[in-house]
Design a protein around this motif. Structure first.
Motif, PDB file in Angstrom:
ATOM      1  N   LYS A   1       0.821  -1.212   0.000  1.00 30.95           N
ATOM      2  CA  LYS A   1       0.000   0.000   0.000  1.00 30.95           C
ATOM      3  C   LYS A   1       0.857   1.265   0.000  1.00 30.95           C
ATOM      4  CE  LYS A   1      -3.575   2.429   2.544  1.00 30.95           C
ATOM      5  NZ  LYS A   1      -4.339   2.570   3.754  1.00 30.95           N
ATOM      6  N   ASN A   2       1.887   1.311   0.847  1.00 34.24           N
ATOM      7  CA  ASN A   2       2.753   2.488   0.941  1.00 34.24           C
ATOM      8  C   ASN A   2       3.499   2.727  -0.369  1.00 34.24           C
ATOM      9  OD1 ASN A   2       3.947   4.693   2.309  1.00 34.24           O
ATOM     10  ND2 ASN A   2       5.734   3.450   2.794  1.00 34.24           N
ATOM     11  N   LEU A   3       3.976   1.649  -0.986  1.00 32.46           N
ATOM     12  CA  LEU A   3       4.671   1.778  -2.273  1.00 32.46           C
ATOM     13  C   LEU A   3       3.733   2.341  -3.338  1.00 32.46           C
ATOM     14  CD1 LEU A   3       7.061   1.302  -4.175  1.00 32.46           C
ATOM     15  CD2 LEU A   3       6.259  -1.065  -4.423  1.00 32.46           C
ATOM     16  N   LYS A   4       2.498   1.844  -3.378  1.00 34.28           N
ATOM     17  CA  LYS A   4       1.524   2.343  -4.355  1.00 34.28           C
ATOM     18  C   LYS A   4       1.263   3.832  -4.144  1.00 34.28           C
ATOM     19  CE  LYS A   4      -3.115   1.814  -6.172  1.00 34.28           C
ATOM     20  NZ  LYS A   4      -4.111   2.719  -5.688  1.00 34.28           N
ATOM     21  N   GLU A   5       1.112   4.250  -2.892  1.00 33.21           N
ATOM     22  CA  GLU A   5       0.863   5.663  -2.604  1.00 33.21           C
ATOM     23  C   GLU A   5       2.043   6.532  -3.035  1.00 33.21           C
ATOM     24  OE1 GLU A   5      -0.010   5.591   1.573  1.00 33.21           O
ATOM     25  OE2 GLU A   5      -2.051   4.826   1.253  1.00 33.21           O
ATOM     26  N   GLN A   6       3.265   6.077  -2.725  1.00 25.86           N
ATOM     27  CA  GLN A   6       4.456   6.838  -3.102  1.00 25.86           C
ATOM     28  C   GLN A   6       4.593   6.918  -4.621  1.00 25.86           C
ATOM     29  OE1 GLN A   6       7.593   4.750  -1.062  1.00 25.86           O
ATOM     30  NE2 GLN A   6       7.374   5.984   0.793  1.00 25.86           N
ATOM     31  N   ALA A   7       4.381   5.800  -5.299  1.00 28.13           N
ATOM     32  CA  ALA A   7       4.499   5.778  -6.757  1.00 28.13           C
ATOM     33  C   ALA A   7       3.417   6.646  -7.393  1.00 28.13           C
ATOM     34  CB  ALA A   7       4.415   4.344  -7.271  1.00 28.13           C
ATOM     35  N   THR A   8       2.201   6.575  -6.881  1.00 28.89           N
ATOM     36  CA  THR A   8       1.113   7.393  -7.415  1.00 28.89           C
ATOM     37  C   THR A   8       1.448   8.872  -7.282  1.00 28.89           C
ATOM     38  OG1 THR A   8      -0.541   5.706  -6.909  1.00 28.89           O
ATOM     39  CG2 THR A   8      -1.346   7.959  -7.191  1.00 28.89           C
ATOM     40  N   GLU A   9       1.963   9.271  -6.116  1.00 32.04           N
ATOM     41  CA  GLU A   9       2.343  10.678  -5.904  1.00 32.04           C
ATOM     42  C   GLU A   9       3.453  11.090  -6.869  1.00 32.04           C
ATOM     43  OE1 GLU A   9       4.179  13.606  -2.459  1.00 32.04           O
ATOM     44  OE2 GLU A   9       3.352  11.679  -1.874  1.00 32.04           O
TER      45      GLU A   9
ATOM     46  N   ASP B   1       3.021  13.825  -9.918  1.00 34.31           N
ATOM     47  CA  ASP B   1       3.889  15.001 -10.026  1.00 34.31           C
ATOM     48  C   ASP B   1       4.505  15.119 -11.413  1.00 34.31           C
ATOM     49  OD1 ASP B   1       3.351  15.670  -7.407  1.00 34.31           O
ATOM     50  OD2 ASP B   1       5.289  15.024  -6.611  1.00 34.31           O
ATOM     51  N   LEU B   2       4.692  13.978 -12.070  1.00 35.81           N
ATOM     52  CA  LEU B   2       5.253  13.964 -13.422  1.00 35.81           C
ATOM     53  C   LEU B   2       4.177  14.073 -14.495  1.00 35.81           C
ATOM     54  CD1 LEU B   2       7.897  11.125 -12.924  1.00 35.81           C
ATOM     55  CD2 LEU B   2       8.344  13.582 -13.115  1.00 35.81           C
ATOM     56  N   GLY B   3       2.925  14.215 -14.068  1.00 43.55           N
ATOM     57  CA  GLY B   3       1.831  14.350 -15.022  1.00 43.55           C
ATOM     58  C   GLY B   3       1.343  13.035 -15.586  1.00 43.55           C
ATOM     59  N   LEU B   4       1.609  11.943 -14.892  1.00 42.84           N
ATOM     60  CA  LEU B   4       1.207  10.615 -15.354  1.00 42.84           C
ATOM     61  C   LEU B   4       0.320   9.942 -14.320  1.00 42.84           C
ATOM     62  CD1 LEU B   4       4.717   9.302 -16.454  1.00 42.84           C
ATOM     63  CD2 LEU B   4       2.872   9.922 -17.992  1.00 42.84           C
ATOM     64  N   SER B   5      -0.541   9.080 -14.793  1.00 46.47           N
ATOM     65  CA  SER B   5      -1.270   8.219 -13.864  1.00 46.47           C
ATOM     66  C   SER B   5      -0.392   6.998 -13.594  1.00 46.47           C
ATOM     67  CB  SER B   5      -2.592   7.775 -14.477  1.00 46.47           C
ATOM     68  OG  SER B   5      -2.356   6.909 -15.579  1.00 46.47           O
ATOM     69  N   LEU B   6      -0.709   6.287 -12.532  1.00 47.20           N
ATOM     70  CA  LEU B   6       0.033   5.065 -12.233  1.00 47.20           C
ATOM     71  C   LEU B   6      -0.150   4.055 -13.367  1.00 47.20           C
ATOM     72  CD1 LEU B   6       1.828   3.602 -10.225  1.00 47.20           C
ATOM     73  CD2 LEU B   6      -0.228   2.868  -9.009  1.00 47.20           C
TER      74      LEU B   6
END
Length: 90
Positions: A12-20, A24-29
């Motif tokens: 869960k934490n990895l997904k949240e960090q990657a999503t953020e 920030d880079l203008g991309l969805s996960l």
């Protein structure tokens, strides 16, 4: 484009960090994962070199250099800041 849904399990934490990060880079996960998969297919393998060791940050490298200088008996030292300033012409 013909798309399919994929289900994967991720911390869960990895997904949240990657999503953020990707937001920030203008991309969805989802877009970032698609980019990874496309590049993997182009490279015919992982699009990066897997390795156990990580690159050291500039701060870590500078800290190591400072430690080496502090322990080097031949390193030049100064008794007062003015000695250094005089040497470099300030």
């Amino acid at each position: 484009m013909n798309t399919v849904a994929m289900n994967i399990r991720v911390d869960k934490n990895l997904k949240e960090q990657a999503t953020e990060l990707y937001n920030d880079l203008g991309l969805s996960l989802s877009s970032a994962i698609n980019m990874f998969l496309r590049q993997s297919v182009r490279e015919n393998g992982l699009p990066f070199k897997p390795q156990r060791t990580r690159r050291k940050s500039e701060i870590e490298l500078a800290s190591e250099e400072a430690d080496q200088l502090m322990n080097d008996p031949n390193a030049k030292t100064y008794e007062a800041p003015q000695e250094l300033w005089d040497e470099i012409g300030l």
